[in-house]
Design an enzyme around this catalytic site. Structure first.
Site, mmCIF file in Angstrom:
data_model
loop_
_atom_site.group_PDB
_atom_site.id
_atom_site.type_symbol
_atom_site.label_atom_id
_atom_site.label_comp_id
_atom_site.label_asym_id
_atom_site.label_seq_id
_atom_site.Cartn_x
_atom_site.Cartn_y
_atom_site.Cartn_z
ATOM 1 N N CYS A 169 0.694 -1.163 0.295
ATOM 2 C CA CYS A 169 -0.012 0.598 -0.591
ATOM 3 C C CYS A 169 0.722 0.868 -0.295
ATOM 4 O O CYS A 169 0.676 2.165 -0.302
ATOM 5 C CB CYS A 169 -0.871 -0.122 0.996
ATOM 6 S SG CYS A 169 -2.741 -1.572 1.147
ATOM 7 N N GLU A 320 -0.951 5.866 13.293
ATOM 8 C CA GLU A 320 -0.515 7.236 12.993
ATOM 9 C C GLU A 320 -0.887 8.683 14.013
ATOM 10 O O GLU A 320 -0.023 9.265 13.877
ATOM 11 C CB GLU A 320 -1.912 7.654 11.775
ATOM 12 C CG GLU A 320 -1.426 6.960 10.494
ATOM 13 C CD GLU A 320 -2.602 8.199 9.623
ATOM 14 O OE1 GLU A 320 -1.830 9.221 8.392
ATOM 15 O OE2 GLU A 320 -3.472 6.802 8.199
ATOM 16 N N PHE A 405 0.666 -3.384 4.441
ATOM 17 C CA PHE A 405 0.973 -4.985 4.591
ATOM 18 C C PHE A 405 2.706 -4.422 4.399
ATOM 19 O O PHE A 405 3.161 -4.577 3.743
ATOM 20 C CB PHE A 405 0.012 -5.704 4.466
ATOM 21 C CG PHE A 405 -1.298 -5.730 5.141
ATOM 22 C CD1 PHE A 405 -1.461 -4.901 6.059
ATOM 23 C CD2 PHE A 405 -2.085 -6.008 5.044
ATOM 24 C CE1 PHE A 405 -2.519 -4.726 5.951
ATOM 25 C CE2 PHE A 405 -3.997 -6.734 4.836
ATOM 26 C CZ PHE A 405 -3.683 -5.508 5.856
#
Length: 421
Positions: A169, A320, A405
């Protein structure tokens, strides 16, 4: 050699938007483009919603032979590349083709065509033994991910470095970061960089079902993607693409090019921890942010907006939040942050490039896109995640991040330049 790199052309295709104008309109309106899956019958699946692109290749100028030869992800990449070139005003026949490169990213590449071919050959899985003589003559192109950047290279006659980046990603940030490096080190003067992914296929949907990463909120597809919201239930799978024309700054200035933004810093790290797990302290993402800021030679307090990864999973959103506090300190609490995945879903390897496009357009228009569907903030995500409505704000320096991932963590800094806009 460390030459400056700027974006002079953008091509984008996302759920709800074909082209930069529609994309900007969607972002500023806070409009969601997620819906029930229509590409196949999703009834048997846990998650039955997605962000689908309304894309008709024959209407985008691709010939029947090109449509037959190329996987859907490659089609999107080629169309976006053509749009980016037209937007940049570059005439590729005017300079040395060996100085033109391509750097594309994708997480699952030609998964669409690979699965379609298997279903045809096996009679939808009924036959264990298949007749290879019925195989598509283009199967090799589907199997080898490098076919995608090769198609883009052929489109513009690029004979310089041509690369495929597949880091899950973060592919869409990392491919642009690699393209920048090619220009900075002097290996190319112009690079077409970006990413494309079309993962809305039964097998990919089943893979994310198995690990329960995607949302089961099937009754309300438009509001199923809820980053940083306490009621979130996972991410919404999507497809899409974005491609940029990257140029060496002085060359772009001399030709009077419109400059969207300068890519002034980039870094990537891996947590070497777990395929899908994230540590709660956000250390690896914070490290990538810090290194990107150092490369850009700016202080954390100079960041005017953060385009978050914001996938809509509890693990990511809290990771995050910790990373921003760790890397930006108290400035994290004063910085508007948002996730456009709330509107266009998570297109895996493509989303990083789509988010770079969002940042560049946000800077040109001095607007912070909202986090759609954020109505019940998670108290553990206690930063300014810009809920529901876009916000006008001067944007001189923007940070965009990605988390993937495998433990990949990437960050990129875009800055306003003195060039024409």
């Amino acid at each position: 050699m460390n030459r400056r790199v700027v974006i002079t052309g953008i091509g984008v295709r996302t759920p709800g938007a074909n082209g930069t104008k529609e994309f900007l309109d969607l972002l500023t309106a806070g409009r969601t483009a997620t819906r029930r899956i229509s590409f196949f019958d999703p009834s048997a699946y846990r998650s039955r919603v997605a962000g689908e692109v309304d894309f008709a290749p024959e209407h985008e100028g691709l010939s029947p032979l090109e449509v037959r030869r190329m996987d859907r992800a490659a089609q999107l990449a080629v169309v976006c590349a053509g749009e980016a070139v037209a937007d940049s005003g570059l005439e590729f026949e005017d300079f040395d083709p060996t100085r033109v490169g391509v750097s594309l990213g994708s997480a699952v590449a030609s998964a669409t065509s690979l699965e379609q071919e298997y279903l045809v050959l096996s009679d939808s899985g009924r036959n264990w033994l298949v007749d290879h003589t019925n195989l598509s003559p283009h199967m090799f192109d589907y199997l080898v991910p490098s076919a995608m950047p090769a198609e883009v290279a052929w489109t513009v006659g690029a004979e310089g470095p041509v690369t495929m980046v597949s880091n899950g990603c973060t592919s869409g940030i990392d491919s642009v970061g690699h393209g920048c490096q090619l220009i900075r080190e002097g290996s190319a003067d112009v690079v077409l960089a970006g990413a494309s992914d079309t993962p809305i296929t039964p097998i990919v949907v089943a893979c994310f079902d198995a690990i329960k990463a995607t949302t089961p909120n099937n009754d309300d597809p438009e509001h199923a993607s809820r980053p940083f919201d306490r009621t979130r239930t996972g991410f919404v799978l999507a497809e899409g693409a974005a491609v940029f024309v990257l140029e060496e700054h002085e060359r772009a200035r001399r030709r009077g090019a419109r400059v969207y933004a300068e890519i002034s810093g980039y870094a990537t790290r891996c947590n070497a921890y777990h395929m899908t797990g994230l540590k709660t302290d956000g250390r690896e993402l914070a490290e990538a942010v810090t290194v990107a800021l150092d490369e850009a030679r700016i202080d954390p307090t100079a960041i005017d907006y953060i385009n978050a990864h914001g996938s809509g999973t509890k693990q990511n959103d809290r990771h995050e939040t910790a990373a921003y506090k760790r890397s930006l300190g108290e400035h994290a609490r004063r910085t508007p942050i948002s996730s456009i995945k709330s509107m266009v879903g998570h297109s895996l390897g493509a989303i990083g490039s789509i988010e770079i496009a969002a940042c560049a357009l946000a800077m040109v228009n001095d607007v912070v896109p909202p986090t759609a569907n954020l109505r019940v903030p998670d108290p553990e995500c206690d930063l300014d995640y810009v809920p529901l409505t876009a916000r006008q704000k001067r944007l001189d320096s923007v940070l965009t991040v990605g988390s993937g991932f495998g433990g990949f963590q990437s960050a990129m800094v875009l800055r306003r330049t003195g060039g024409s806009r």
